[in-house]
Design an enzyme around this catalytic site. Sequence first.
Site, PDB file in Angstrom:
ATOM      1  CD  GLU A 104      -1.445  -0.346   3.593  1.00 14.95           C
ATOM      2  OE1 GLU A 104      -1.857  -1.489   3.853  1.00 14.95           O
ATOM      3  OE2 GLU A 104      -1.853   0.668   4.172  1.00 14.95           O
ATOM      4  CB  CYS A 117       3.193   7.611   2.751  1.00 13.69           C
ATOM      5  SG  CYS A 117       3.698   6.363   3.950  1.00 13.69           S
ATOM      6  CB  CYS A 124       7.539  -4.829   8.547  1.00 10.40           C
ATOM      7  SG  CYS A 124       8.874  -3.992   9.453  1.00 10.40           S
ATOM      8  CB  CYS A 128       6.722  -1.791  15.912  1.00  9.95           C
ATOM      9  SG  CYS A 128       8.398  -1.293  15.499  1.00  9.95           S
ATOM     10  CB  CYS A 131       3.395  -1.542  13.391  1.00  8.47           C
ATOM     11  SG  CYS A 131       3.524  -1.336  11.615  1.00  8.47           S
ATOM     12  N   GLY A 171       7.167  -1.805   6.020  1.00  7.27           N
ATOM     13  CA  GLY A 171       8.555  -2.213   5.856  1.00  7.27           C
ATOM     14  C   GLY A 171       9.535  -1.308   6.566  1.00  7.27           C
ATOM     15  CD  GLU A 172      13.741   0.078   9.421  1.00 11.08           C
ATOM     16  OE1 GLU A 172      12.828   0.501  10.139  1.00 11.08           O
ATOM     17  OE2 GLU A 172      14.656   0.808   8.984  1.00 11.08           O
ATOM     18  CB  SER A 203      10.325   6.691   8.778  1.00 18.08           C
ATOM     19  OG  SER A 203       9.942   6.309  10.067  1.00 18.08           O
ATOM     20  CB  SER A 226      10.163   4.822  14.879  1.00 18.93           C
ATOM     21  OG  SER A 226       9.745   5.115  13.573  1.00 18.93           O
ATOM     22  CG  LEU A 227      12.736   8.239  20.908  1.00 20.33           C
ATOM     23  CD1 LEU A 227      13.994   7.389  20.972  1.00 20.33           C
ATOM     24  CD2 LEU A 227      13.101   9.709  21.176  1.00 20.33           C
ATOM     25  CG  ASN A 302      -4.210   5.146  12.903  1.00 25.96           C
ATOM     26  OD1 ASN A 302      -5.426   5.033  13.023  1.00 25.96           O
ATOM     27  ND2 ASN A 302      -3.618   5.901  11.996  1.00 25.96           N
ATOM     28  CB  CYS A 345       1.645   1.461   9.191  1.00 24.72           C
ATOM     29  SG  CYS A 345       3.155   1.819   8.425  1.00 24.72           S
TER      30      CYS A 345
HETATM   31  N1  SAH Z   1       9.886   0.872   9.651  1.00 23.21           N
HETATM   32  C1  SAH Z   1       9.959   2.293   9.651  1.00 23.21           C
HETATM   33  C2  SAH Z   1       8.972   2.976   8.724  1.00 23.21           C
HETATM   34  C3  SAH Z   1       7.559   2.477   8.684  1.00 23.21           C
HETATM   35  S1  SAH Z   1       6.433   2.889   9.961  1.00 23.21           S
HETATM   36  C4  SAH Z   1       9.871   2.835  11.054  1.00 23.21           C
HETATM   37  O1  SAH Z   1       9.666   2.067  11.970  1.00 23.21           O
HETATM   38  O2  SAH Z   1      10.052   4.035  11.236  1.00 23.21           O
HETATM   39  C5  SAH Z   1       6.230   4.643   9.948  1.00 23.21           C
HETATM   40  C6  SAH Z   1       5.905   5.212  11.328  1.00 23.21           C
HETATM   41  O3  SAH Z   1       4.568   4.871  11.733  1.00 23.21           O
HETATM   42  C7  SAH Z   1       6.813   4.684  12.416  1.00 23.21           C
HETATM   43  O4  SAH Z   1       7.147   5.731  13.301  1.00 23.21           O
HETATM   44  C8  SAH Z   1       5.936   3.662  13.107  1.00 23.21           C
HETATM   45  O5  SAH Z   1       6.399   3.381  14.400  1.00 23.21           O
HETATM   46  C9  SAH Z   1       4.597   4.352  13.053  1.00 23.21           C
HETATM   47  N2  SAH Z   1       3.429   3.493  13.212  1.00 23.21           N
HETATM   48  C10 SAH Z   1       3.217   2.243  12.767  1.00 23.21           C
HETATM   49  N3  SAH Z   1       2.002   1.794  13.119  1.00 23.21           N
HETATM   50  C11 SAH Z   1       1.427   2.776  13.811  1.00 23.21           C
HETATM   51  C12 SAH Z   1       0.167   2.934  14.443  1.00 23.21           C
HETATM   52  N4  SAH Z   1      -0.738   1.946  14.447  1.00 23.21           N
HETATM   53  N5  SAH Z   1      -0.096   4.100  15.056  1.00 23.21           N
HETATM   54  C13 SAH Z   1       0.812   5.112  15.054  1.00 23.21           C
HETATM   55  N6  SAH Z   1       2.016   5.034  14.482  1.00 23.21           N
HETATM   56  C14 SAH Z   1       2.324   3.882  13.870  1.00 23.21           C
END
Ligand code: SAH
Length: 359
Positions: A104, A117, A124, A128, A131, A171-172, A203, A226-227, A302, A345
């Site tokens: 997507e 985006c 992935c 996380c 996600c 994806g990362e 990111s 992504s902290l 989200n 995502c």
């Molecule tokens: N793998 C990369 C890029 C993809 S995710 C990364 O981790 O940064 C892009 C951003 O969306 C990241 O900061 C991720 O932690 C955040 N993200 C993913 N799912 C989410 C959700 N359900 N709600 C809020 N942020 C989310």
Amino acid sequence: MDKTDNKSLNLAELTDIKSLNLAELKEDIEALGEKKFRAAQIYDWLHKKLVTSFDEMTNLSAALRERLKERYELVCVHPVDVRTSKLDETKKFLFELNDGNVIESVWMKYNHGNSVCISSQVGCRMGCRFCASTIDGMVRNLRPSEMLEQVYRIQKLTGERVSNIVIMGSGEPLDNFDNLLRFLELISDENGLNISHRNITVSTCGLVDKIYELADKKLQITLALSLHASNDETRRTLMPIANKYTIKEELDACDYYYRMTGRRISFEYSLVSGVNDSEEIAYELAGLLKGRNCHVNLIPVNPVKERKFMRTNYDKIMKFKNILEKCSINATIRRELGMDIDGACGQLRRSYHESASNK
Ligand code: SAH
């Protein structure tokens, strides 16, 4: 209609023409016994005119077009679902790849231009907790051509120029490092869409060794980390990568990136109710980032139906932001776009797979 010109051929034996840079294409075309300038024409069709078949390359002879079909795979993405938000015109595209996988991409309209985006992998493997993209693990890396195509197809389908790209879809990106670099080379090529690196954000969940490697390339792209937490203990409950690297190691890598590129780091911070959104944590986060030329992007989490995390309410998010600002840390709350169309995502891809398996 055939999805590609060469559907009946064995794709594994064909070269992915859209992932080649112009120098490589020139070499290849010359090796076929053709004049070098043909390569520039072909490159222009692929990366500027954004065609989806060799037959559209009308300044080439029919014979040459046939030879190209025999030698090259023309990678395209095929829209299988497009949803437009009634709230803000955001569009979500579900694209099918030549091997049947779906990914997507999102198109967002901002005052300063259109932003896309894109995904960097099918699925992935970073795990996380909040996600949707990672729930079924990683299927495969996307090729440079497949990353480019998300931008190309969206520009064609919307009829509007894309000016910014964020690699924040599924994806990362740093886990697909070489393909990411080639994508960055081709998307910014003046013989292609010529999108400046300054308008591109990558990111990462924090692959520290790769952050150093990227920094050494001295590209002008923005790095977003992504902290999502202000201490290691909390970060470990949200992100498996935190078991590998401490926040200190992440920040050291970000500082190095800033030193090498001069680009301000963007920290993403998804607020999860009761987990990382208290006032004390906001102060802890401010202390952590103090003195850095950076920016914090606050994202109300989200909710994903497979996960139990709840979003922080608006008042509390404002409080969190105000604390950061009081401590001289730049912070914005991410404008939420496409909330009515499975905005987060990986959610659209999941709902597509679920409806397909219920049929
Ligand atoms: N793998 C990369 C890029 C993809 S995710 C990364 O981790 O940064 C892009 C951003 O969306 C990241 O900061 C991720 O932690 C955040 N993200 C993913 N799912 C989410 C959700 N359900 N709600 C809020 N942020 C989310």
